[in-house]
Design an enzyme around this catalytic site. Structure first.
Site, PDB file in Angstrom:
ATOM      1  N   CYS A   1       0.869  -0.989   0.169  1.00 29.30           N
ATOM      2  CA  CYS A   1      -0.053   0.008   0.132  1.00 29.30           C
ATOM      3  C   CYS A   1       0.895   1.407  -0.010  1.00 29.30           C
ATOM      4  O   CYS A   1       1.589   1.612   1.033  1.00 29.30           O
ATOM      5  CB  CYS A   1      -0.788   0.042   1.180  1.00 29.30           C
ATOM      6  N   ILE A   2       0.653   2.050  -1.165  1.00 27.88           N
ATOM      7  CA  ILE A   2       1.692   3.146  -1.187  1.00 27.88           C
ATOM      8  C   ILE A   2       1.560   4.283  -0.183  1.00 27.88           C
ATOM      9  O   ILE A   2       2.431   4.693   0.545  1.00 27.88           O
ATOM     10  CB  ILE A   2       1.547   3.764  -2.715  1.00 27.88           C
TER      11      ILE A   2
END
Lengths: 136, 118, 81, 81, 136, 118
Positions: free
Chosen positions: A84-85
């Site tokens: 998840c960025i």
């Protein structure tokens, strides 16, 4: 063709590599999945799970290197390792592109891992037969 | 019948859990999934009114909670037992939500294809 | 553990893993509802020194392959942590 | 919180901070022993929406400066988390 | 000369920067210490607290950057920021020297932080008037 | 009177807490500090015999525990109440340790200059 027993799994991991058992449990579970001939489409790293994607993790020699094990498993079985960025960037996990965007002099995302949006977790929940979460 | 059930079980301030759970609900909605929220355990504290997270230099989740209706997330439940164990009543809460019993809570979990637990 | 057991529906299966395996010891057997099926991941139990005599008989031991089987059989899988 | 209160000696001061401030709400006041002094970090309480009416009267509110004062006065400081 | 009220503190932090409030609480506490004219000799980062020392942490612009705040406070007030080397290396926090030792292509320890042994925590407990821990 | 008290309150496997607590005890001893260990809460599980951490590819803390006497750490206490709440008896434990009551436990905390809580 997919046999009626073979299923498409994805896995979500919320815990860091040495502070928490989540990633290690997920690894054992993943191996058991593959042994039973299921497919693993994606492993999604969220919350502290993003710490698994660091190329700089260096456990003592007599201890398992969880991030490396994921890389090996992923490349052998065509599994996507998606991080998840938003959770990653605030915790200091950057790929080359994000490092450039934020003017950081280095990056540390390990090979084989991809930064992407939370949509990839929702997508896994929609398109896979099963999504199994390992919490923290 | 909605597709995603997101359970909030952690208190709102100090960790990123609450925010990450809400983020998932909003992204789910953006992907066209009907999302239901359930607050239970210490997660019910997230519904308390008058939170001032700036007192500890944090942002809190109040603003994101207020955005839920814009994402068509209107199914918000709170576990009756969790509230009463913590001495809380519905009038202390900042958000419209339905207080539910154990039986309804079990039905809620059963009726969702995918449950995300935070 | 309490919240998980509170939320489970009659007939559901519950698998104890990681530190959750301590919840499968005899000391906590009163917490277990009668209308659920219980399993314990034996790797996690053995890692912690929880031998059969410490675990409640209500929990059936499974290995990682058994863990996978349980997920195969379930309509929906929810993790509590 | 239970383990902290179990371990404290009569006359000790206990300060609730971070999520520990929920332990200073009236709902849990029965857990508090009579022979300890209680304080609550008001920044953490306010951040969580715990107004005076939710907190038990046994706890005296302090700010970070009061937190420092408590550590100045104590012979030994032990954190429970 | 030290006045009789002024004391020498050290702080231990066991929680990561965004997953846990420990580091932020410690920061507020540290500011209050300095306002009351105490001295802070050392902040020791242990367990997941080592994640505070990453140069790559990039929170959203409207959020506090805890690692940077520690750097500022430390340089203004001569505080040592010491990171447990064993806890750090296994979690992927490396300085230039450790990166070289383990043949890693980059390092990520932020400026102002030093990797050192656990002895620095014991030393703080022996030589400071007070050691205050912020757990996780 | 020993100087450091290290309290173990987390279970032994799966996280680095137990190892990091023991590391601190050993380093303390290496610095010439007398260290006392106290196991309470879920920390008492660390004393259980027959732990096989290799079953989940971990190392555990048994070997380090066995090294304690070499560091002259022989003051090891376990909270009586924590044991009994978990249905454990001293004969299940792998290590020589003194089981102590609440009063002695409070005295223990009081008599140490520095308490590290894990």
């Amino acid at each position: 063709m997919k046999s009626c027993n073979e299923m498409n799994y994805s896995i979500a991991i919320y815990g860091g590599p040495y502070s928490d058992q989540a990633s290690l449990s997920a690894l054992h579970f993943a191996r058991a999945l593959l042994k039973r001939e299921h497919r693993i489409q994606r492993v999604f790293f969220y919350h502290d799970g993003v710490y698994n994607s660091s190329a700089l993790v260096t456990p003592p020699q007599d201890e398992i290197n969880v991030p490396t094990q994921w890389q090996t498993l992923a490349s052998e079985h065509g599994i996507e390792l998606v991080v998840c960025i938003a959770a990653a960037v605030r915790r200091g996990l950057l790929d080359e592109k994000e490092a450039k965007r934020y003017s950081k002099s280095s990056y540390n995302l390990a090979e084989g891992y991809t930064l992407s949006g939370l949509g990839q977790l929702i997508d896994a929940s929609i398109n896979c037969d099963k999504l199994i979460t390992f919490g923290a | 019948m909605s597709e995603l059930l997101i359970i909030f079980r952690k208190p709102p301030i100090g960790t990123s859990w609450a925010r990450e759970a809400i983020d998932l609900a909003l992204v789910g909605a953006a992907f066209g999934q009907q999302a239901t929220l359930l607050f239970m355990g210490d997660g019910v504290y997230q519904l308390l009114s008058n939170q001032q997270p700036d007192q500890v230099e944090q942002k809190g989740t109040q603003a994101m909670m207020k955005a839920l209706p814009m994402y068509d997330i209107d199914q918000v439940f709170v576990c009756e037992k969790s509230l009463s164990e913590r001495g809380l009543r519905a009038n202390l809460l900042d958000f419209e939500c339905q207080s539910i019993s154990q039986a309804s809570l079990q039905k809620l979990l059963n009726s969702h294809r995918q449950v995300f637990n935070f | 553990m309490q919240e998980c057991l509170y939320s489970a529906s009659s007939g559901d299966s519950v698998l104890f893993i990681e530190d959750g395996v301590y919840g499968a010891t005899s000391a906590f057997k009163e917490r277990l509802r009668d209308d659920l099926s219980y399993f314990v991941l034996q790797n996690d139990a053995a890692a912690r020194g929880l031998s059969a005599c410490l675990l409640t008989g209500q929990c059936q031991p499974v290995d990682y392959s058994g863990f996978v089987e349980l997920t195969e059989q379930a309509d929906s899988v929810c993790s509590w942590f």
